[in-house]
Structures are given as C-alpha cells and as structure tokens.
Write a protein that holds these residues in place. Structure first.
Motif: not given
Length: 195
Positions: A160-166, A149-154, A111-117
């Motif tokens: 599907d970007v939240g599932m694509n590492d690149d 964490h220094r970017i200031g936004r999620p 399973a893949f846990h999508t990128w998130h904050v």
C-alpha cells in the motif's frame, strides 16, 4: 521564457489558462459524452468473442488504449493541440512534439489516486499536462512530489506504499532530500505541466 527554472527545480509549472471560465461546463459535458461513446460500447463488445475481433479496429482504430481518446474526440484533440498548451510544451521540449496519449479522469469525492509516474514518462523524455475542469478544490486537486522528477525512478509500488504519503515522501527523500508534497491549486480551465 515561462518558469523554466522553477520547472527544472520543482518538476512542474503552472497554472496556465486554457479553457475560459464560461466554457468550462460545456467542455466538461462534451468530454464526458466523448468518453461514454468511446468506452461503453467498447466494454460491451469486448465481452462478445465474435464482435470484439470483427468490429474493434473499425470502430475504435488506434484508440483501443484508454489513453487514445484524442484520436476519436475532436474536443480532446483541440485541447491537446491548443497553441497555449503546445507553446509551453515546446518551450520545455523544443519544436518537435507529439501528443502520445490523453485521458479523461472522473474521480468520486473521497477517492484517492495512488502515487505514480505516467507510463509515457518512464519511456521517453516528455511532459504531462493536467487540466482542471470541474469540482476542483484544495481537497480534490492534483498533488505532486516536487523534486521527485530528478530521482529517475517511480515511487515504490509494493503493498500500500503507493497510497501512503509519508512512505512515498520518505522514499523520495532518501534519493532527493529536498522533495516535498505539494497540492497544485487551479481554477477550472487551468492546466499544469509536469516532468
């Protein structure tokens, strides 16, 4: 002070010991039982119009939100209040801290846990603690975008970007060029703190 400079630069620190090796299996079983007791009846009752309004507050109280399990499970509360964890959190945030949310995540192999904050981190200054319990390996451990964490936004949430590492890493590097994806190695019973 522990790894403060590394935390500020990379956005995470650890691993730190919390649950002794021999206790991991029994803690994991206790947490699984607590999660089942809390959420299975809730899901059943929430589908019954009269029952959901009548018994919801009396049974689950403030733990209606899925991140409120520490309010009804002594085991989850004790883990979140453990001096080894609280002490490290206080080193980062100061002495006035609160445990606003907790949850138990069971993830199937592959399973893949999508990128998130975490939602809480978008609302106030805090840290997230991640505790490894069972079946943690290089393929199943938590991965982070170090420095993001220094970017200031999620990360972007479209399509599907939240599932694509690149794509996630490319977006992070547009704002913070030194970002990189790191896998957090941990033994069962160890935890990380993340910005």
């Amino acid at each position: 002070r522990f790894q403060i400079g590394s935390f500020e630069r990379r956005g995470f620190a650890g691993p730190f010991d919390l649950v002794d090796g021999p206790m991991v299996e029994s803690v994991t079983k206790d947490l699984s039982r607590a999660k089942s007791r809390m959420f299975f009846p809730h899901r059943v009752l929430s589908r019954m119009p009269l029952m959901s309004t009548r018994f919801l507050r009396s049974r689950w109280g403030a733990a209606r939100w899925q991140k409120g399990i520490h309010l009804v499970s002594g085991q989850v509360y004790r883990l979140g209040a453990d001096p080894r964890m609280v002490g490290r959190v206080c080193e980062l945030l100061g002495p006035d801290v609160l445990l606003p949310g907790s949850m138990i995540i069971n993830q199937r192999p592959g399973a893949f846990h999508t990128w998130h904050v975490d939602a809480e981190q978008l609302e106030w200054n805090g840290v997230t603690a991640w505790l490894a319990l069972e079946n943690v390996s290089a393929k199943s451990t938590l991965r982070v975008v170090a420095g993001s964490h220094r970017i200031g936004r999620p990360p972007p949430s479209y399509d599907d970007v939240g599932m694509n590492d690149d794509l996630v890493l490319a977006d992070a590097r547009r704002h913070q060029p030194d970002c990189r994806i790191e896998s957090l190695s941990a033994e069962p019973g160890q935890f990380y703190l993340m910005a």
